[in-house]
Motif scaffolding. Structure first.
Motif, short mmCIF file in Angstrom:
data_model
loop_
_atom_site.label_atom_id
_atom_site.label_comp_id
_atom_site.label_asym_id
_atom_site.label_seq_id
_atom_site.Cartn_x
_atom_site.Cartn_y
_atom_site.Cartn_z
N TYR A 88 0.85 -1.19 0.00
CA TYR A 88 0.00 0.00 0.00
C TYR A 88 0.89 1.24 0.00
CZ TYR A 88 -3.45 -3.43 1.43
OH TYR A 88 -4.26 -4.52 1.47
N PHE A 99 0.89 5.62 0.46
CA PHE A 99 0.19 6.70 1.15
C PHE A 99 0.87 8.04 0.88
CE2 PHE A 99 -2.03 3.75 4.07
CZ PHE A 99 -1.19 2.66 4.00
N TYR A 143 1.04 11.54 3.20
CA TYR A 143 0.70 12.22 4.44
C TYR A 143 1.11 13.68 4.31
CZ TYR A 143 -0.49 8.13 7.30
OH TYR A 143 -1.11 7.02 7.83
N GLN A 152 2.01 17.19 6.51
CA GLN A 152 2.41 17.70 7.83
C GLN A 152 2.48 19.22 7.76
OE1 GLN A 152 6.44 17.05 9.36
NE2 GLN A 152 5.55 16.45 11.33
N ARG A 188 2.68 20.41 12.89
CA ARG A 188 3.37 19.12 13.04
C ARG A 188 2.42 17.92 13.01
NH1 ARG A 188 7.46 20.15 17.87
NH2 ARG A 188 5.84 19.00 18.99
N GLN A 189 1.14 18.15 13.00
CA GLN A 189 0.19 17.04 12.99
C GLN A 189 0.26 16.31 11.66
OE1 GLN A 189 -1.76 16.32 15.77
NE2 GLN A 189 -2.17 14.42 14.72
N MET A 190 0.41 14.99 11.68
CA MET A 190 0.45 14.19 10.46
C MET A 190 -0.97 13.86 10.04
SD MET A 190 3.62 13.60 9.55
CE MET A 190 3.70 12.07 8.66
N LEU A 238 -3.38 12.04 7.05
CA LEU A 238 -3.45 11.17 5.87
C LEU A 238 -4.20 11.89 4.76
CD1 LEU A 238 -3.00 8.43 4.49
CD2 LEU A 238 -5.19 7.69 5.48
N PHE A 295 4.71 13.81 2.79
CA PHE A 295 5.50 12.58 2.86
C PHE A 295 4.80 11.47 2.09
CE2 PHE A 295 8.75 13.74 5.82
CZ PHE A 295 8.20 14.67 6.66
N ARG A 311 3.82 0.65 2.75
CA ARG A 311 3.68 -0.41 3.74
C ARG A 311 3.43 -1.72 3.04
NH1 ARG A 311 -1.11 0.52 7.14
NH2 ARG A 311 0.15 1.66 8.64
N LYS A 323 4.66 -1.92 9.47
CA LYS A 323 5.63 -0.84 9.51
C LYS A 323 5.49 0.05 8.29
CE LYS A 323 8.80 -3.95 10.12
NZ LYS A 323 10.13 -4.60 10.26
N LEU A 324 5.35 1.33 8.54
CA LEU A 324 5.21 2.31 7.48
C LEU A 324 6.58 2.92 7.20
CD1 LEU A 324 2.78 3.43 5.90
CD2 LEU A 324 2.64 5.27 7.58
N PHE A 378 8.70 5.83 5.31
CA PHE A 378 8.48 7.16 4.78
C PHE A 378 9.61 7.60 3.86
CE2 PHE A 378 4.85 8.85 7.08
CZ PHE A 378 4.74 7.98 8.15
N GLY A 379 9.25 8.47 2.91
CA GLY A 379 10.25 9.19 2.15
C GLY A 379 10.73 10.39 2.96
N THR A 380 11.63 11.16 2.36
CA THR A 380 12.25 12.28 3.08
C THR A 380 11.41 13.55 3.05
OG1 THR A 380 13.51 12.76 1.10
CG2 THR A 380 14.60 11.45 2.80
#
Lengths: 114, 115
Positions: B33, B35, B37, B39, B43-45, B47, B91, B95, B102-103, B105-107
Motif C-alpha cells: 500500500y 500513502f 501524508y 504535515q 506538526r500534525q500528520m 493522511l 510525505f 507499507r 511498519k510504514l 516514509f520518504g524524506t
C-alpha cells in the motif's frame, strides 16, 4: 475524543540524562509505534508494538527502550541521552488490518539534547 | 529492503494552480500500500490519500489525486486548485501488506503556496 496524546511536548536534556516519553491512545488500537523525524530524513521507525506486552525493533532502535504494559500506553525511554537523539518524536497507533489502515499520530515531542 | 524516494525537497505553486509531487519506491513485494501524508506547521500528520497496489484505478480525494504507475514504481500526488492551506511538508509512504504494519516514509517535499 483525544486520539493520540504525547507528553511532554518539549524537553531539553543534558548529555547522559535519562527520560521517558509517554504516548496514550484512547481508540483501543492494538498497534502502536514510535517514530523520529529529522530534517532531510523523513520519519524513521524506532520501535513498535502489536499488542499489550509486546514490543519489536524498528529501523533505528539503538539507544532507546520501550514498554507496552497497558494497551493504551506506549512508553519510549532514553537511558543515557546523546546529542544525536535530538529530534522530533512521534507516536502513532492503528488497528490491525491488511496494510491499508490509517495511522493516527500524536502532535510530536521536540527533544533537544545538549 | 524497501525504500521510498522523494527527489523534490521543495516545491512552489501559485494559488489555484496545479502541482505534482513525485515519489518512487523500490520493493519486490506484490502486496503493498502507498500513502501520502501531509504535515502542516502544526506538526500534525494527516493522511491525504492511500492506494492499494492491486488496484489499477488511481485513488482520488477531492482536489487530491495520485498517478500510480506500478511497473515504474512511481506514485505521484497531484493537487488541483491549490489553496493556501495546502502549504505543508508532504510525505510519501509505503507499507507491505499483511501482518507487518511498519510504514516506511520518504524524506518529504516542502510545498509552498504563493498567493
Amino acid at each position: 475524543n483525544a486520539g493520540v496524546t504525547q507528553t511532554p511536548k518539549f524537553r531539553v536534556l543534558k548529555t547522559g540524562q535519562s527520560m521517558t516519553l509517554l504516548c496514550a491512545q484512547d481508540m483501543n488500537h492494538e498497534y502502536m509505534y514510535w517514530y523520529r523525524q529529522d530534517p532531510g530524513m523523513g520519519l524513521r521507525l524506532i520501535h513498535y508494538s502489536v499488542g499489550e506486552g509486546t514490543t519489536a525493533k524498528g529501523e533505528v532502535p539503538d539507544g532507546y527502550n520501550v514498554s507496552r504494559l497497558k494497551k493504551q500506553n506506549f512508553l519510549l525511554g532514553l537511558e543515557s541521552a546523546a546529542p544525536s537523539q535530538t529530534s522530533v518524536y512521534f507516536c502513532a497507533s492503528s488497528d490491525p488490518g491488511g496494510g491499508d489502515e490509517k495511522l493516527f499520530f500524536g502532535s510530536g515531542t521536540q527533544l533537544s539534547v545538549l | 529492503a524497501q525504500t521510498v524516494t522523494q527527489s523534490q525537497p521543495e516545491m512552489s505553486v501559485q494559488e489555484a494552480e496545479t502541482v505534482t509531487l513525485s515519489c518512487t519506491y523500490d520493493t519486490s513485494e506484490s502486496d503493498y500500500y502507498l500513502f501520502w501524508y501531509k504535515q502542516p506547521p502544526s506538526r500534525q500528520m494527516i493522511l491525504v490519500i492511500r492506494q492499494e497496489a492491486y488496484k489499477q484505478q488511481n485513488a482520488t480525494e477531492n482536489r487530491f489525486s495520485v498517478n500510480f504507475q506500478k511497473a515504474a514504481k512511481s506514485f505521484s500526488l497531484k493537487i488541483s486548485d491549490s489553496q493556501l492551506g495546502d502549504a505543508a511538508m508532504y510525505f510519501c509512504a509505503y507499507r507491505r501488506g499483511g501482518a507487518t504494519n511498519k510504514l516506511i516514509f520518504g524524506t518529504g517535499t516542502l510545498l509552498a503556496v504563493q498567493p
